[in-house]
Every structure is written in C-alpha cells, then in structure tokens.
Design a protein around this motif. Structure first.
Motif, short mmCIF file in Angstrom:
data_model
loop_
_atom_site.label_atom_id
_atom_site.label_comp_id
_atom_site.label_asym_id
_atom_site.label_seq_id
_atom_site.Cartn_x
_atom_site.Cartn_y
_atom_site.Cartn_z
N GLU A 1 0.83 -1.22 0.00
CA GLU A 1 0.00 0.00 0.00
C GLU A 1 0.86 1.26 0.00
O GLU A 1 0.44 2.30 -0.48
CB GLU A 1 -0.87 0.02 1.26
N ALA A 2 2.07 1.11 0.59
CA ALA A 2 2.99 2.26 0.63
C ALA A 2 3.89 2.27 -0.60
O ALA A 2 4.87 3.02 -0.64
CB ALA A 2 3.83 2.18 1.90
N ASP A 3 3.59 1.41 -1.58
CA ASP A 3 4.36 1.37 -2.83
C ASP A 3 5.74 0.74 -2.66
O ASP A 3 6.67 1.04 -3.41
CB ASP A 3 4.48 2.80 -3.40
N THR A 4 5.86 -0.12 -1.66
CA THR A 4 7.10 -0.88 -1.45
C THR A 4 6.94 -2.22 -2.18
O THR A 4 5.86 -2.80 -2.16
CB THR A 4 7.30 -1.10 0.07
N HIS A 5 8.02 -2.70 -2.80
CA HIS A 5 7.96 -4.03 -3.43
C HIS A 5 7.95 -5.09 -2.33
O HIS A 5 8.60 -4.91 -1.29
CB HIS A 5 9.19 -4.25 -4.32
#
Ligand SMILES: CSCCC(=O)C(=O)COP(=O)(O)O
Ligand SMILES: [Mg+2]
Length: 261
Positions: A222-226
């Motif tokens: 959701e935080a755009d982390t892979h």
C-alpha cells in the motif's frame, strides 16, 4: 527452484525475522518459553534497576490502553513497601506478560522487556539465534552487488541485535545496514514503511520487503514498497488467493538481482 527478478529500482532489501530469516519454531519453542519460565525470577532480581522500572512502566501504560480488552491484567502501582506488596505487583506483571504472549501481541512494551530478558540467555550461551542456511550467503551476495540490507521485526532492535550477534553462524551483525522495530510503527500499517524509507533516505519503491505474513506484505505494498512473501518450513499456510497474488520465494537464493552474474 524459482527465480524472482528484483526490480531495477530496488536499492534496499528489508527483512522480517520470524518466518523469514529465522524458523518460527526457534521463536515459539526457544525464545518465548525462556520468557515464560524466567520472568518472575528476572523481575525479582532486576526490580530496583532503572531499566526494569522503565519496562514495567511501559507495560503498566500498555495495560491501561488495553483496559477494554478481554482478559487484560492491570499492573498496580506499588502502594507502600514490604515483600508482600512487591510480590503482588510482580505477579501482576508476570500475568500481564503471559496474557500478552498468549495472544502473540506485538506491543513495544512487551517486546522491550523480552529483549532485555534475552540478553542473559544469549550472553551465557544458553541460546543461539537460528538463521536459515541460505540467509548469510545470499545477503553477502546482495551486499557485493551494492544492495543495502535492513531488518524490520516486531522484536525490539536490541532483541534483533542479540539474535544476529549470537547466531548459529557467529556474529553476523555486519551484514545489516540498520534495524527497525515497532517504535517506527506496527508492521501491518503502511505508514511504517513510509517512515522506514524516509529514515533510510530513499523512496518506498526503492525497497523490497520480504516477510512471511500477507498482512504485512499488504501494508508495505500500500505504501508502494515491493514485496515478496517467504515460504519457510513451519510458516502458516497461505490461501490460494495469496499464493497467486504475491511473489513467493522459499529461499533467499531465489532472488535475482539485475547486477548478479
Ligand atoms: C527479534 S527476535 C524476537 C522475535 C519476536 O519477538 C517477534 O515478535 C517476531 O516478529 P517478526 O516481526 O520478526 O515476525
Ligand atoms: Mg515474520
């Protein structure tokens, strides 16, 4: 064996411990029973110390926040002196810790005390931190390829440093560029991953997070982390949806870095 290509924008790998670098059985069958078996003696021996009083203060505050939860054990302030009064408060702390542990809670208060208690277990050689055999060689390779490597666990930073400082592979703390625990936020909240990225000095999409817990993977994503979900012996099973949605690895050697040969 599968291969998971690491996106070119990834600069840092963030690792969970329990179920990812380390067997769940080590945490559940060695570390946690040590706390349950030794907590009363530990509190009696260290009660007057500032660190122990800080830990008890945090647990008391947490118990107040938990007051609406089923089964919570409040921790009274010592009223007056005397052995009996001391034993009454210590017993409340013991019961509170056992209650929290029965629910596998990840509160900072519980994790701080556990970290302090494990110090003696590791230092005396009673316990050695277990890591899966692929972990050390893979991290060495990642680092040679220029990757930064960090730990993010619900276990306190102190507990993390003990586990890797006194591991079955020796002192492997040099493999990590930094450590994060619940002081940065819970692992199931996406904001924690934004704070970690800020602290590392990169964007969230420069990080690849490896964990065994889909709720944590979901928060990171959701935080755009892979993310990749790690399947290890003894880990909880995944649903069919989770298996098809997430990238899965069963060994760190399955990660393929763009610069690896
Ligand atoms: C750092 S060793 C203790 C592990 C622990 O207490 C724990 O709750 C494990 O959580 P993780 O976030 O590593 O799955
Ligand atoms: Mg885990």
């Amino acid at each position: 064996m599968g291969v998971l290509p690491v996106p070119a924008e990834v600069r840092a790998i963030l690792l969970d411990i329990e179920g990812t670098t380390t067997p769940i059985a080590f945490v559940q069958d060695t570390l946690f029973p040590y706390i349950k078996d030794n907590i009363k003696e530990y509190l009696r021996a260290h009660w007057e110390e500032e660190e122990c009083q800080r830990d008890v203060g945090l647990l008391r505050k947490q118990a107040l926040e938990d007051s609406s939860l089923d089964g919570v054990v409040p921790i009274p302030l010592e009223s007056g002196s005397g052995e009996e009064e001391l034993e009454r408060v210590i017993q409340a702390v013991v019961d509170n810790v056992r209650w929290q542990m029965s629910l596998d809670r990840k509160t900072t208060a519980l994790k701080q005390l556990q970290g302090h208690m494990w110090r003696a277990a590791y230092a005396t050689g009673h316990v050695k931190g277990e890591v899966f055999e692929d972990v050390v060689p893979a991290i060495r390779k990642w680092r040679e390829a220029g990757m930064k490597v960090y730990i993010y666990s619900s276990g306190s930073v102190e507990a993390q440093k003990l586990l890797f400082g006194y591991s079955t592979e020796g002192d492997i703390l040099e493999l990590f560029d930094g450590h994060f625990d619940t002081k940065i936020g819970p692992k199931v909240e996406s904001e924690s991953y934004r704070r970690i990225a800020e602290s590392i000095g990169c964007a969230t999409n420069n990080i690849l997070f490896l964990t065994d817990v889909p709720r944590e993977a979901n928060a990171a994503e959701e935080a755009d982390t892979h993310v990749a979900v790690v399947i290890r012996p003894g880990n909880a099973g995944l649903t069919d949806d989770e298996k098809s949605y997430y990238s899965l690895i069963s060994s760190f050697t399955e990660l393929f870095l763009p610069s690896s040969t």
